[in-house]
Design a protein around this motif. Structure first.
Motif, mmCIF file in Angstrom:
data_model
loop_
_atom_site.group_PDB
_atom_site.id
_atom_site.type_symbol
_atom_site.label_atom_id
_atom_site.label_comp_id
_atom_site.label_asym_id
_atom_site.label_seq_id
_atom_site.Cartn_x
_atom_site.Cartn_y
_atom_site.Cartn_z
ATOM 1 N N GLY A 24 -19.389 15.538 -47.867
ATOM 2 C CA GLY A 24 -18.152 16.217 -48.197
ATOM 3 C C GLY A 24 -17.074 15.252 -48.622
ATOM 4 O O GLY A 24 -17.343 14.113 -48.981
ATOM 5 N N PHE A 25 -15.856 15.729 -48.588
ATOM 6 C CA PHE A 25 -14.718 14.923 -48.986
ATOM 7 C C PHE A 25 -14.013 14.383 -47.755
ATOM 8 O O PHE A 25 -14.085 14.960 -46.676
ATOM 9 C CB PHE A 25 -13.726 15.755 -49.790
ATOM 10 C CG PHE A 25 -14.229 16.166 -51.143
ATOM 11 C CD1 PHE A 25 -14.701 15.210 -52.037
ATOM 12 C CD2 PHE A 25 -14.225 17.481 -51.532
ATOM 13 C CE1 PHE A 25 -15.159 15.578 -53.291
ATOM 14 C CE2 PHE A 25 -14.673 17.857 -52.785
ATOM 15 C CZ PHE A 25 -15.139 16.904 -53.666
ATOM 16 N N SER A 26 -13.299 13.301 -47.956
ATOM 17 C CA SER A 26 -12.508 12.719 -46.882
ATOM 18 C C SER A 26 -11.036 12.753 -47.298
ATOM 19 O O SER A 26 -10.697 13.248 -48.356
ATOM 20 C CB SER A 26 -12.968 11.285 -46.601
ATOM 21 O OG SER A 26 -12.803 10.484 -47.756
ATOM 22 N N GLY A 27 -10.190 12.210 -46.470
ATOM 23 C CA GLY A 27 -8.772 12.158 -46.789
ATOM 24 C C GLY A 27 -7.954 13.065 -45.896
ATOM 25 O O GLY A 27 -8.470 13.865 -45.116
ATOM 26 N N ARG A 28 -6.643 12.946 -46.036
ATOM 27 C CA ARG A 28 -5.746 13.611 -45.091
ATOM 28 C C ARG A 28 -5.816 15.128 -45.127
ATOM 29 O O ARG A 28 -5.698 15.771 -44.094
ATOM 30 C CB ARG A 28 -4.326 13.093 -45.268
ATOM 31 C CG ARG A 28 -3.546 13.687 -46.408
ATOM 32 C CD ARG A 28 -2.142 13.129 -46.431
ATOM 33 N NE ARG A 28 -1.312 13.956 -47.269
ATOM 34 C CZ ARG A 28 -0.057 13.722 -47.489
ATOM 35 N NH1 ARG A 28 0.536 12.688 -46.940
ATOM 36 N NH2 ARG A 28 0.649 14.520 -48.255
ATOM 37 N N ARG A 32 -7.222 17.760 -41.774
ATOM 38 C CA ARG A 32 -6.444 18.845 -41.160
ATOM 39 C C ARG A 32 -6.951 20.238 -41.543
ATOM 40 O O ARG A 32 -6.331 21.241 -41.214
ATOM 41 C CB ARG A 32 -4.982 18.712 -41.586
ATOM 42 C CG ARG A 32 -4.324 17.443 -41.068
ATOM 43 C CD ARG A 32 -2.817 17.466 -41.219
ATOM 44 N NE ARG A 32 -2.242 18.632 -40.571
ATOM 45 C CZ ARG A 32 -1.201 19.316 -41.070
ATOM 46 N NH1 ARG A 32 -0.635 18.950 -42.190
ATOM 47 N NH2 ARG A 32 -0.721 20.358 -40.425
ATOM 48 N N ALA A 33 -8.073 20.308 -42.235
ATOM 49 C CA ALA A 33 -8.550 21.579 -42.792
ATOM 50 C C ALA A 33 -8.676 22.681 -41.744
ATOM 51 O O ALA A 33 -8.194 23.796 -41.954
ATOM 52 C CB ALA A 33 -9.875 21.374 -43.517
ATOM 53 N N LYS A 34 -9.311 22.399 -40.639
ATOM 54 C CA LYS A 34 -9.536 23.441 -39.629
ATOM 55 C C LYS A 34 -8.215 23.984 -39.089
ATOM 56 O O LYS A 34 -7.980 25.191 -39.070
ATOM 57 C CB LYS A 34 -10.399 22.907 -38.497
ATOM 58 C CG LYS A 34 -10.708 23.968 -37.439
ATOM 59 C CD LYS A 34 -11.650 23.437 -36.388
ATOM 60 C CE LYS A 34 -11.896 24.422 -35.289
ATOM 61 N NZ LYS A 34 -12.680 25.573 -35.650
ATOM 62 N N LEU A 79 0.414 21.048 -46.014
ATOM 63 C CA LEU A 79 -0.028 19.750 -46.538
ATOM 64 C C LEU A 79 1.089 19.021 -47.296
ATOM 65 O O LEU A 79 0.844 18.011 -47.955
ATOM 66 C CB LEU A 79 -1.266 19.925 -47.421
ATOM 67 C CG LEU A 79 -2.495 20.458 -46.692
ATOM 68 C CD1 LEU A 79 -3.638 20.693 -47.676
ATOM 69 C CD2 LEU A 79 -2.921 19.542 -45.562
ATOM 70 N N LEU A 80 2.301 19.562 -47.207
ATOM 71 C CA LEU A 80 3.531 18.959 -47.736
ATOM 72 C C LEU A 80 3.614 18.899 -49.257
ATOM 73 O O LEU A 80 4.491 18.230 -49.803
ATOM 74 C CB LEU A 80 3.734 17.542 -47.152
ATOM 75 C CG LEU A 80 3.698 17.439 -45.628
ATOM 76 C CD1 LEU A 80 3.801 15.990 -45.197
ATOM 77 C CD2 LEU A 80 4.802 18.277 -45.015
ATOM 78 N N SER A 81 2.754 19.624 -49.960
ATOM 79 C CA SER A 81 2.803 19.580 -51.419
ATOM 80 C C SER A 81 3.712 20.649 -52.023
ATOM 81 O O SER A 81 3.985 20.626 -53.210
ATOM 82 C CB SER A 81 1.396 19.681 -52.003
ATOM 83 O OG SER A 81 0.741 20.828 -51.546
ATOM 84 N N LEU A 82 4.176 21.568 -51.192
ATOM 85 C CA LEU A 82 5.081 22.625 -51.640
ATOM 86 C C LEU A 82 6.021 22.923 -50.485
ATOM 87 O O LEU A 82 5.617 22.821 -49.330
ATOM 88 C CB LEU A 82 4.247 23.882 -51.974
ATOM 89 C CG LEU A 82 4.892 24.991 -52.788
ATOM 90 C CD1 LEU A 82 5.031 24.553 -54.244
ATOM 91 C CD2 LEU A 82 4.044 26.251 -52.724
ATOM 92 N N ASN A 83 7.272 23.249 -50.799
ATOM 93 C CA ASN A 83 8.151 23.660 -49.698
ATOM 94 C C ASN A 83 8.244 25.186 -49.684
ATOM 95 O O ASN A 83 7.689 25.863 -50.551
ATOM 96 C CB ASN A 83 9.525 22.976 -49.771
ATOM 97 C CG ASN A 83 10.382 23.444 -50.935
ATOM 98 O OD1 ASN A 83 10.180 24.514 -51.513
ATOM 99 N ND2 ASN A 83 11.356 22.623 -51.289
ATOM 100 N N ASP A 84 8.944 25.727 -48.703
ATOM 101 C CA ASP A 84 9.026 27.182 -48.547
ATOM 102 C C ASP A 84 9.686 27.876 -49.731
ATOM 103 O O ASP A 84 9.525 29.076 -49.914
ATOM 104 C CB ASP A 84 9.780 27.536 -47.263
ATOM 105 C CG ASP A 84 8.915 27.343 -46.036
ATOM 106 O OD1 ASP A 84 7.711 27.656 -46.099
ATOM 107 O OD2 ASP A 84 9.440 26.881 -45.004
#
Length: 152
Positions: A24-28, A32-34, A79-84
């Motif tokens: 699979g893939f790794s990384g931050r 945190r996926a689960k 995941l901090l890529s979008l805000n509310d």
């Protein structure tokens, strides 16, 4: 001379230099996926069955309900890529790309980060539709590994 036809996904992975994705893939993001998947599914009442359509790269064939769009937004916010408010943070999203697909992932994000939406949930969904359009096979693969990682 014998020639072998590679399935499209295998050919793409070879072109990307990704030869061993059995684990699979790794990384931050995948670390945190689960936690993120569970939180966002619960908050938005999204069933896993609906997600299968996206794993099979059929995102253009479905018009998801708002709760699914908000599920995607929730993941991106966590995941901090979008805000509310639907403002995209390209630097954070670039850091979410698994190292195994960094070059292609960064290209896709840079292409799609300005995709508009009617609200924050729709923005998240439209960005993901763009990710899919840019590379359907890779998008499906990432979702497949996300789904696997969220089950552990």
């Amino acid at each position: 001379m014998i020639t072998m036809q590679l399935p499209p996904l295998a050919a793409i992975l070879l072109l990307l230099g990704v030869t061993d994705l059995a684990l699979g893939f790794s990384g931050r993001a995948f670390e945190r996926a689960k936690e993120v998947d569970e939180k966002c599914r619960n908050e938005n009442q999204v069933e896993k069955g609906y997600f299968e359509k996206f794993i099979k790269a059929r995102i253009d064939e479905v018009d998801p309900p708002d709760n699914y769009k908000c599920f995607i937004k929730c993941i991106m916010v966590e995941l901090l890529s979008l805000n509310d408010h639907g403002e995209f943070n390209i630097d954070e999203e670039l850091q979410n790309v698994p190292p195994e697909i960094m070059e292609e992932g960064h290209r896709i994000i840079k292409t799609c980060h300005d995709t508009p939406g009617k609200d924050a949930c729709d923005k998240a969904y439209q960005v993901h539709k763009c990710y899919h359009r840019e590379n359907p096979e890779l998008y499906s693969l990432v979702l497949h590994y996300w789904e696997n990682a969220s089950q552990k």
